[in-house]
Structure formats: structure tokens, C-alpha cells
Design an enzyme around this catalytic site. Structure first.
Site, mmCIF file in Angstrom:
data_model
loop_
_atom_site.group_PDB
_atom_site.id
_atom_site.type_symbol
_atom_site.label_atom_id
_atom_site.label_comp_id
_atom_site.label_asym_id
_atom_site.label_seq_id
_atom_site.Cartn_x
_atom_site.Cartn_y
_atom_site.Cartn_z
ATOM 1 C CG ASP A 1 -5.952 9.440 7.488
ATOM 2 O OD1 ASP A 1 -5.674 8.681 8.427
ATOM 3 O OD2 ASP A 1 -5.283 10.460 7.203
ATOM 4 C CD GLU B 1 -7.493 8.386 11.896
ATOM 5 O OE1 GLU B 1 -6.587 7.814 12.538
ATOM 6 O OE2 GLU B 1 -7.274 9.017 10.845
#
Length: 739
Positions: free
Chosen positions: A450, A506
Site C-alpha cells: 500500500d 501501489e
């Protein structure tokens, strides 16, 4: 001041004198005596420390200050010895358990041991966070939720800095009965936020390397007296922790062959229509794995399953008449521990059973030919900014684990209050240790990182000599500067264990760094392709000028990846994910409808590239409904015939709606629950269409190429064969591929 346990009381007096002969010389005399006392729960000793500090006065004379401190010394349940500085964490060895933790700036350390019964009875006060050093020093006005009642900590084991410290590592070895035992630490040192230090000896801290975190046993249940942050402690491992993997081995699918399914563990089976025995748990997911097989999925990407506190921002939502919780879990407390409240066992057996449940999920997924990828959040932690709780990293050594400005302020590239100091040598080794643990011990097949761009930023007090062993010419980087060769990404990419698993970035963060197509990759990192999502949405909803960009997406985005030497499978293609509209909402709403989040509709993305097909909301004409179904098929078809790796968001296969809410992070309700009753409705044929499309993709070799397609096997068409239309107003793209 130094307090010595009874075993070190010979000689009884220790005098420390500096080598300097200046008038500022200080003599510290520590006199230790033993005092017997009887507590309500244990026979215990107390250590009386008389501390005398003598310093030179301005007139040539000397002034003396004396303080007497009494500390409890319980009858030991364990045999204590020096211990070993590695590995970090609590480790079973040599008939006992070794404890080791890195805290170089702490002046003293104490290992705190609990029996499970003592831990569950520990007294808590409501959590209050100091807003300044003055408030912190006024302890009568500042009571924190992680302090403990001396009568409830089963045993304190003070660590002698001369015996139990090697470099910056505190360590101790214990032999004894550890059944139903938990542990934490207390550290003392400087409380100086301006210097990056938050030491507080009254707090019990989690070991960053703890393998399970024990606090509340049930998801969403408040702690004692309504406390949202009750005391947390780490599980102590034992030789009885063996799990029967039944010969489980990594599936090692080529990444180009994956069909990924982004799943939330609790949301997948929590709805009553799941009819599972253990809804909302790892075991509940196991009961529904055959659904994924039917859909054609061979890899699940689990939204955060590391320990987090779902009550982090617990508050009442008047719009819906329920409470805000941290449902998604992007706010980690501990990176080694699985989310214990996702297990049916909860804190039973001190978390051992919970660990076994997630292992069982992974084993059963592998049996069905499904890989498991973990969504990990190494960009920030649940401790927030200077006003947040002191749970673990901040109390162990805030200046090491967080990216700090020169006066101690927290950099906030995550948008969540703090930024993990990923490029620091100790922190990056911690991250690698954690990832290795999940691969070797838990058998996961890879990771999605993330806000991974944060891992490419320089650390606090960036120093080329510290990172690379020698100064770098022209190295004038400041904290947070993006690095072309970030040391953490380098370390992961070249690790002999981690280089063989799936690594997905990401490739952006909340600080404005956007690296889709340019993320440092070492040839093995793939990326969530946010540009694919945007281009496909724009073309299918009918925005002018995107036919060519859409064709690039169908080819695996060579405009992004071919120049860097990467392949189509480095692109993780998706139209929808957990943050944003669902597929059904993408064709139902032009605007977000987030009032139920309690933030006046100010949260969530405003630019969704959605189209409601002519009418806003669910109650529309039959013609609009038919158009929406066709648009959903267009989106799913595009995903399945694109080069690269397709990712499906949970529930999109039957048309799940969140009512236009594109940021459902705080809802533990039907908005985030998979509706098994809707999936089974005979009127819904979209699920059948999705199953047929995934099957078509798997049977068609040309849709999962090792390299980008060329004109030798690819031909474009428009309304007429061989005549593509790349004009601004084109709404039609077709192609043929040679098998």
C-alpha cells in the site's frame, strides 16, 4: 539512577565518578537494600534505591540531592540469564525463551510478563494523549491507557544495561512455564518530542516483533469501561506451535497466468446470507473458496490482515444510526501478528489458535489451486502524529521508526499522521524480516504494498555514508526525497527468499509522488496500474479522444512498461478496487454519495470517471438498467482480454452496490458485506457472464503473452475489418490475435 535486583546486591554500594577533574564533576552514589513485603497476590520483595547526586556549587562548595525510590521485586517464576541479542522478538531455544528488542536510546528496559488471567483483569483508564511536555510531566493530569496496575503484571524482569544489553539491543533469556503467558516492555529515557523521543516508563509497549497481539477477543467489542484502546500484549511462542501443513508447497504460478481477486476477510462472509458456520472469519473464507474456483480466480489478495484496531476512530454515525469503525484495516499496529479478531478463536490459547486459522485458510486455498497475496501497509502505523497513542514503535524508539523533521514533527506522506522510516537501516531490515516470516512461516505467495512510493523516499537524517558505506558525490537529499535506487526496494528485490514471490506496488503516495510506470522494479516488481483504470473508464463511458489510449491498455500498457524492460504482466489491471466505486456503482452514479461516513461528503475521490447512463441512482427506467448491464459487461470484457494481470474486486462479479459511497472505510455493515443472496438471485446472469469470460481468458494463450503483442499477431479493426478508427470521436475498438 540504577536499581539492581536482589541477585546483584553484592557489593551493596556503587559509586560512579567521571574522568574529568573540573568543578562540574558529579558523583552518583546508589545504595541498594532489600525490604520484605507481602502484596495481595504475591509474596514479593521491594528494592530500596537511595540515590545521592553531588554537584559543584558556584561558590566552590558542593550541594547534595538525595532521592529514595521503592520498586517491587516479585518472587521470580522464571530462571533468568543474560540472553542473546538476536534474533529479535521472543524466540524458543535451549529449553526456554529468548527476548531481544532494539531500543538504542532507552536508558532502562523492563520485560513485563502476564498470565492470561492477570492480563484480562488488568485495570485500564480512559486513554488520554499528552499534547505537550508540560502536560506529560504533570502525571496527575495525564493518565494513559497503556499504563498498568503493578498488582496485575505477573512479573517484572528488569534488564541490567551492563549484562542484558549489546549495542542498542536489550535481551534476556528465561526458563520456566510459559503456558498462557503474554509479554510487553517498559522503557525509560528522555521524553522530548522536539528531539524525537517519547519514552515513558509507565507504559507497557508491544514488541514490534511479537507474533500475535492479544487485546480484545471480538471484532468491534469495546474494552473495559468502554475503552477503545485497551492494553495489548504479545504472545510468547512455545514448542507446541507446530502446524500440520500436510506437505503444502508454493504454487509458483507465472504471474502472467494470474486472475486476482481483492477480498476483505470479514466482509466476504459476514452477511447472514453466507450461511457459514464462522461468518466474518478466516474459517468463513475457507467455506466459500469454491465460489472463487467457480469464478475462475487463482489468486486472492487479502486486504490488511495484520493486527489493527477497528475501534481506532470509534464514534456514532447519526446518518445511519450506527458506529464508525476502521473496517478496511489500513492502520497497522503490528506487522507480524495476523488480525486475531478475524479468527473464530479470538484470543483463546493466547492467539496460537488464531494464527493456525489463517494458516489453515492459506493451506486450503493452495489445495484449490489459489495463491494468497497479502496487502501490507508499511507506509504508516496506527500511532498517528504527535497526538496519537504510544503503542509500540513510538515508545520503543520513535526517532528510528518514523520520518521526522529537524524539530521532531512527523512527516505525513501517508496522509495518516506519520510516515514509516522505510529507508533507515534498522527499519528496512525489520520490514524484510516481517516479509520473510509471512513467506516462510505463513506460506503466503506474495505482497501488495500500500502506498509503496513511500518506500522509495529517503529516511530521516538521510546520509549516503550510513546507507551505502561511503558519501555520495552531490548527495544533498533531504528527508523524503524520492531515490532512484531506494535501499529497501533493493534489499527486498535481492533477498534470496523474497525475490521469488509476487511483489506488487501501489506506485503512489499521499504526498504527491506518482510512479506508475516508473517505480524502481529490479525487473520483478509489478504495479497497480492506476492509469489503466482511468483510461478504460474514460473510453467506455464515452469520453472523446481515448480510443488510442484504450488500445494501449489492451496491449498491456507498453507505453508505461516496455521502455523500462518490463513485460505486460508487470501491469496489474483493474477497473475497480476497494477504494472507489464498485463496478455496479460506476454505471449508476455520476457523483459520490458519502454522507453516511459522517464527513459531510468531503471524503473520497471526486473524479471517478463514472457515468450513470442517464439517470442517477438505482430506481430508474428499464432502458437505463439494460444499458448499465451492457456497460458492466464492456468493463469486465475489457479487463479479461487485456494483456497483463486482471484484478477483480470482491462483489463485482454479481454487481454489488455501495449506494454510491466510494470510500466505505468506516462501515461494518451491508455496504461492505458480500451479498450471497444477491449472487444467487436467478435474475442475475452477470455472474455467469464473468465465469465464462475468465474461462475464455484461461483457455486463450494469446491473452496472457510473455511479451507485448506486435503486428505479427495483432490486427486492429473498426466498424469494418482492418480499418481501425483512431479519431477523437471513436467509440469502437476491435482486434484479432493469432494464437
Amino acid at each position: 539512577m540504577t536499581c539492581f535486583p536482589a541477585s546483584t546486591l553484592s557489593p551493596p554500594t556503587l559509586t560512579l565518578l567521571p574522568h574529568s577533574h573540573s568543578q562540574c564533576a558529579v558523583a552518583v552514589r546508589v545504595r541498594v537494600s532489600l525490604n520484605k513485603r507481602h502484596s495481595q497476590r504475591h509474596k514479593s520483595n521491594s528494592i530500596i534505591c537511595s540515590v545521592t547526586k553531588t554537584h559543584a556549587a558556584g561558590n566552590g562548595s558542593f550541594e547534595t540531592e538525595t532521592a529514595v525510590v521503592e520498586k517491587p521485586q516479585l518472587e521470580s517464576l522464571f530462571q533468568v540469564s543474560r540472553g542473546y541479542p538476536s534474533p529479535f522478538g521472543a524466540t524458543v531455544r535451549d529449553g526456554g525463551v529468548n527476548f531481544a528488542i532494539y531500543s538504542p536510546n532507552a536508558l532502562s528496559a523492563t520485560l513485563c510478563l502476564f498470565t492470561l488471567s492477570d492480563f484480562q483483569n488488568v485495570s485500564h483508564s480512559s486513554l488520554h494523549f499528552p499534547k505537550s511536555e508540560n502536560e506529560f510531566n504533570n502525571l496527575s493530569a495525564c493518565v494513559s491507557g497503556f499504563t498498568s496496575d503493578h498488582n496485575r503484571v505477573t512479573e517484572y524482569v528488569p534488564l541490567d544495561p551492563l549484562i542484558n544489553r549489546t549495542g542498542g539491543v536489550w535481551h534476556v533469556f528465561l526458563r520456566g512455564d510459559f503456558r498462557d503467558m503474554l509479554y510487553g516492555y517498559k522503557f525509560d529515557g528522555k521524553f522530548s518530542p522536539r528531539e524525537g523521543h517519547y519514552y515513558d516508563s509507565s507504559r507497557i509497549l508491544l514488541d514490534p516483533y511479537a507474533k500475535a497481539v492479544i487485546s480484545r477477543g471480538e471484532f468491534g467489542a469495546l474494552g473495559p469501561d468502554g475503552n477503545c484502546w485497551p492494553l495489548m500484549a504479545g504472545m510468547i511462542p512455545s514448542n507446541d506451535d507446530e502446524f500440520d501443513w500436510e506437505g503444502d508447497l508454493p504454487l509458483k504460478y507465472p504471474q502472467k497466468d494470474l486472475v486476482i481477486y481483492e477480498m476483505h476477510v470479514r466482509g466476504f462472509t459476514k452477511h447472514e446470507s453466507s450461511n457459514t458456520k464462522f461468518p466474518g472469519t478466516y474459517l468463513g473464507v475457507v467455506e466459500k473458496l469454491d465460489h472463487l474456483k467457480e469464478l475462475g480466480v487463482n489468486c486472492i489478495e487479502l486486504m490488511p490482515c495484520h493486527e489493527f484496531n477497528e475501534l481506532e476512530y470509534f464514534s456514532y454515525k447519526s446518518v445511519q444510526g450506527d458506529y464508525r469503525v476502521n473496517f478496511w484495516g489500513y492502520s497497522t499496529i503490528n506487522y507480524f501478528s495476523p488480525m486475531i479478531r478475524y479468527s473464530s478463536a479470538g484470543i483463546r490459547n493466547c492467539g496460537h489458535d488464531g494464527i493456525n486459522e489463517i494458516k489453515f485458510l492459506i493451506k486450503e486455498a493452495h489445495k484449490r489451486g489459489i495463491e494468497v497475496i497479502m496487502d501490507v501497509v508499511f507506509n504508516h502505523t496506527a500511532e498517528g502524529n504527535q497526538n496519537g497513542p504510544i503503542i509500540s514503535f513510538r515508545g520503543v524508539d520513535n526517532s528510528i521508526y518514523y520520518m521526522l523533521a529537524p524539530k521532531g514533527e512527523f512527516y505525513n506522506y501517508s496522509g495518516c499522521g506519520n510516515t514509516f522510516n522505510c529507508s533507515h537501516p534498522v527499519v528496512r531490515q525489520f520490514i524484510v524480516d516481517c516479509l520473510r516470516y509471512w513467506v516462510t512461516e505463513m506460506h503466503v505467495d506474495g505482497f501488495r504494498f500500500d502506498l509503496a512510493s513511500i518506500m522509495t523516499r529517503s529516511s530521516s537524517l538521510w546520509d549516503g555514508a550510513n546507507v551505502f558505506g561511503a558519501p555520495i558525490e552531490g548527495d544533498l537529499l533531504t528527508t523524503g526525497t524520492p531515490l532512484s535506487s531506494p535501499p529497501l526496494i533493493d534489499l527486498i528485490s535481492n533477498d534470496p527468499i523474497l525475490c521469488g514471490v509476487k511483489l506488487i506496488a501501489e506506485a503512489w503516495d499521499a504526498g504527491g509522488l506518482y510512479q506508475v510506470g516508473t517505480f524502481p522494479h529490479w525487473g520483478i516488481w509489478s504495479e497497480w496500474n492506476g492509469k489503466y483504470r482511468d483510461m478504460v473508464r474514460k473510453f467506455i463511458k464515452g469520453t472523446d479522444g481515448f480510443a488510442g489510449a484504450f488500445a494501449e491498455c489492451l496491449c498491456g500498457s507498453p507505453n508505461l512498461y516496455q521502455g523500462g524492460g518490463r513485460k505486460p504482466w508487470h501491469s496489474i489491471n483493474f477497473v475497480c478496487a476497494h477504494d472507489g466505486f464498485t463496478l455496479a456503482d460506476l454505471v449508476t452514479y455520476n457523483k459520490k454519495h458519502n454522507l453516511s461516513n459522517g464527513e459531510d461528503n468531503n471524503d473520497g475521490e471526486n473524479h471517478n470517471n463514472s457515468w450513470n447512463c442517464g439517470q442517477e441512482g438505482e430506481f430508474v427506467s428499464t432502458s437505463v438498467k439494460k444499458l448499465r448491464k451492457r456497460q458492466m459487461r464492456n468493463f469486465f470484457l475489457s479487463l479479461m482480454v487485456s494483456q497483463g494481470v486482471p484484478m477483480i474486486y470482491m462483489g463485482d462479479e454479481y454487481g454489488h452496490t455501495k449506494g454510491g459511497n466510494n470510500n466505505t472505510y468506516c462501515h461494518d455493515n451491508y455496504l461492505n458485506y458480500f451479498r450471497w443472496d444477491k449472487k444467487e438471485e436467478s435474475s442475475s446472469d452477470f455472474f455467469r457472464f464473468c465465469c465464462l469470460m475468465t474461462k475464455f481468458r484461461q483457455e486463450c494463450e494469446s491473452l496472457g503473452l510473455d511479451d507485448f503483442p506486435t503486428s505479427k499477431r495483432l490486427q486492429w479493426h473498426g466498424h469494418f475489418p482492418g480499418m481501425p478508427d483512431w479519431s477523437e470521436t471513436s467509440r469502437f475498438v476491435a482486434f484479432t490475435m493469432v494464437q
